[in-house]
Design a protein around this motif. Structure first.
Motif, mmCIF file in Angstrom:
data_model
loop_
_atom_site.group_PDB
_atom_site.id
_atom_site.type_symbol
_atom_site.label_atom_id
_atom_site.label_comp_id
_atom_site.label_asym_id
_atom_site.label_seq_id
_atom_site.Cartn_x
_atom_site.Cartn_y
_atom_site.Cartn_z
ATOM 1 N N PHE A 37 -17.766 4.973 -4.858
ATOM 2 C CA PHE A 37 -18.073 5.071 -3.442
ATOM 3 C C PHE A 37 -19.535 4.709 -3.228
ATOM 4 O O PHE A 37 -20.336 4.769 -4.161
ATOM 5 N N PRO A 38 -19.913 4.377 -2.003
ATOM 6 C CA PRO A 38 -21.328 4.098 -1.754
ATOM 7 C C PRO A 38 -22.160 5.360 -2.005
ATOM 8 O O PRO A 38 -21.830 6.424 -1.483
ATOM 9 N N PRO A 39 -23.204 5.268 -2.801
ATOM 10 C CA PRO A 39 -24.059 6.439 -3.013
ATOM 11 C C PRO A 39 -24.901 6.708 -1.763
ATOM 12 O O PRO A 39 -25.495 5.776 -1.211
ATOM 13 N N TRP A 54 -0.301 -8.796 -8.033
ATOM 14 C CA TRP A 54 0.803 -8.212 -7.286
ATOM 15 C C TRP A 54 0.271 -7.431 -6.102
ATOM 16 O O TRP A 54 -0.893 -7.075 -6.046
ATOM 17 N N HIS A 55 1.165 -7.219 -5.137
ATOM 18 C CA HIS A 55 0.779 -6.607 -3.872
ATOM 19 C C HIS A 55 1.521 -5.295 -3.658
ATOM 20 O O HIS A 55 2.690 -5.167 -4.031
ATOM 21 N N TYR A 56 0.826 -4.372 -3.063
ATOM 22 C CA TYR A 56 1.365 -3.050 -2.708
ATOM 23 C C TYR A 56 1.183 -2.914 -1.200
ATOM 24 O O TYR A 56 0.083 -3.134 -0.698
ATOM 25 N N THR A 57 2.230 -2.559 -0.504
ATOM 26 C CA THR A 57 2.207 -2.634 0.959
ATOM 27 C C THR A 57 1.686 -1.382 1.657
ATOM 28 O O THR A 57 2.093 -1.082 2.777
ATOM 29 N N ALA A 58 0.777 -0.682 1.041
ATOM 30 C CA ALA A 58 0.113 0.450 1.696
ATOM 31 C C ALA A 58 -1.356 0.415 1.291
ATOM 32 O O ALA A 58 -1.802 -0.500 0.605
ATOM 33 N N GLY A 59 -2.096 1.440 1.692
ATOM 34 C CA GLY A 59 -3.532 1.481 1.448
ATOM 35 C C GLY A 59 -3.904 2.012 0.074
ATOM 36 O O GLY A 59 -3.053 2.405 -0.735
ATOM 37 N N ALA A 60 -5.204 2.049 -0.175
ATOM 38 C CA ALA A 60 -5.741 2.424 -1.486
ATOM 39 C C ALA A 60 -5.420 3.858 -1.880
ATOM 40 O O ALA A 60 -5.047 4.127 -3.020
ATOM 41 N N VAL A 61 -5.576 4.797 -0.967
ATOM 42 C CA VAL A 61 -5.345 6.201 -1.318
ATOM 43 C C VAL A 61 -3.872 6.435 -1.641
ATOM 44 O O VAL A 61 -3.534 7.113 -2.613
ATOM 45 N N GLN A 62 -2.975 5.844 -0.858
ATOM 46 C CA GLN A 62 -1.541 5.978 -1.151
ATOM 47 C C GLN A 62 -1.206 5.292 -2.474
ATOM 48 O O GLN A 62 -0.400 5.797 -3.260
ATOM 49 N N ASP A 98 -9.078 6.355 5.324
ATOM 50 C CA ASP A 98 -8.655 7.217 4.216
ATOM 51 C C ASP A 98 -9.618 7.110 3.038
ATOM 52 O O ASP A 98 -9.924 8.101 2.376
ATOM 53 N N TYR A 99 -10.156 5.931 2.794
ATOM 54 C CA TYR A 99 -11.144 5.728 1.736
ATOM 55 C C TYR A 99 -12.435 6.482 2.068
ATOM 56 O O TYR A 99 -13.024 7.139 1.216
ATOM 57 N N LYS A 100 -12.869 6.393 3.317
ATOM 58 C CA LYS A 100 -14.094 7.082 3.726
ATOM 59 C C LYS A 100 -13.927 8.596 3.607
ATOM 60 O O LYS A 100 -14.835 9.286 3.140
ATOM 61 N N PHE A 158 -8.742 -3.776 -8.319
ATOM 62 C CA PHE A 158 -7.909 -3.236 -7.253
ATOM 63 C C PHE A 158 -8.625 -3.600 -5.965
ATOM 64 O O PHE A 158 -9.790 -3.252 -5.769
ATOM 65 N N LEU A 159 -7.924 -4.327 -5.105
ATOM 66 C CA LEU A 159 -8.558 -4.976 -3.960
ATOM 67 C C LEU A 159 -7.845 -4.633 -2.665
ATOM 68 O O LEU A 159 -6.627 -4.440 -2.656
ATOM 69 N N TRP A 160 -8.591 -4.595 -1.593
ATOM 70 C CA TRP A 160 -7.971 -4.544 -0.280
ATOM 71 C C TRP A 160 -7.668 -5.971 0.126
ATOM 72 O O TRP A 160 -8.498 -6.871 -0.044
ATOM 73 N N THR A 161 -6.497 -6.200 0.678
ATOM 74 C CA THR A 161 -6.177 -7.458 1.324
ATOM 75 C C THR A 161 -6.536 -7.251 2.785
ATOM 76 O O THR A 161 -5.835 -6.559 3.517
#
Length: 159
Positions: free
Chosen positions: A46-48, A123-131, A25-27, A99-102
Motif C-alpha cells: 500500500f502507499p506508505p 488470465w482474468h478474474y471478473t471481480a476486484g482485488a479484495v474479492q 475496497d483496496y483503500k 496481479f493487475l487491475w484492468t
C-alpha cells in the motif's frame, strides 16, 4: 494484525500521482491493515503514509508490465496503464507473477483483476482485488498457472 487506527494515507496525493482514482475496497484494506503477505506467495503493498507521491510515481512495475504486454500471446492486445483499459499493478508474488487491475472508464470500483504469470500465462478474474484475494486464499478460485495458496496471512511491518 489489524491497525488500531487508520493508516492516514493521503489518497488524493497517491491518486494524483497515478493519474487515476483507486478502488474503494483496496483503500479500505490499506487503511485497515499493514502490507500483507498471503502464504509466503502473494505480497500486497500500500502507499506508505507520507510517501504517497513517490509510491505512485515509481515506474519500475509499469515498465515490466509494458514489456510483458508486448510479449503476451493473447487474443486481445494488452496495454499497461495509463492506456485506456490499461493494466495497473496492485500486488506481486515472490515467484515474479503480477496481479493487475484492468482499468476502465467506468471507474475504479468496477475494475477487474488480470493475472500475469511469470511463465507467460495471462488470465482474468471478473471481480476486484479484495474479492480475488479472498477467493484465492479460501480455495474457491482455480489458481490456473499459480500454486495453491494456503490460508495463512501475515502483516509486514513497514521499514
Amino acid at each position: 494484525m489489524r491497525r488500531t487506527a487508520p493508516a492516514g494515507i493521503d489518497w488524493a496525493q497517491a491518486e494524483a500521482g497515478l493519474g487515476t482514482g483507486l478502488p474503494s475496497d483496496y483503500k479500505l484494506l490499506a487503511e485497515t491493515y499493514p502490507p500483507l503477505v498471503f502464504a509466503d506467495f502473494l505480497a500486497v503493498g500500500f502507499p506508505p503514509a507520507g510517501r504517497e507521491k513517490a509510491w505512485a510515481e515509481d515506474p519500475d512495475d509499469l515498465e515490466i508490465i509494458a514489456e510483458w504486454c508486448e510479449d503476451a500471446e493473447t487474443a486481445t492486445p494488452l496495454y499497461p496503464f495509463p492506456a485506456p483499459g490499461g493494466l495497473l499493478p496492485w500486488a506481486t508474488s515472490f515467484q515474479g507473477d503480477y496481479f493487475l487491475w484492468t482499468t476502465n472508464e467506468t471507474g475504479p470500483d468496477t475494475w477487474t483483476v488480470t493475472v500475469a504469470s511469470r511463465n507467460g500465462v495471462w488470465w482474468h478474474y471478473t471481480a476486484g482485488a479484495v474479492q480475488f484475494m479472498a477467493d484465492l486464499v479460501s480455495g474457491s478460485l482455480q489458481p490456473w498457472a499459480l500454486p495453491p495458496v494456503r490460508p495463512t496471512v501475515r502483516a509486514v511491518e513497514p521499514n
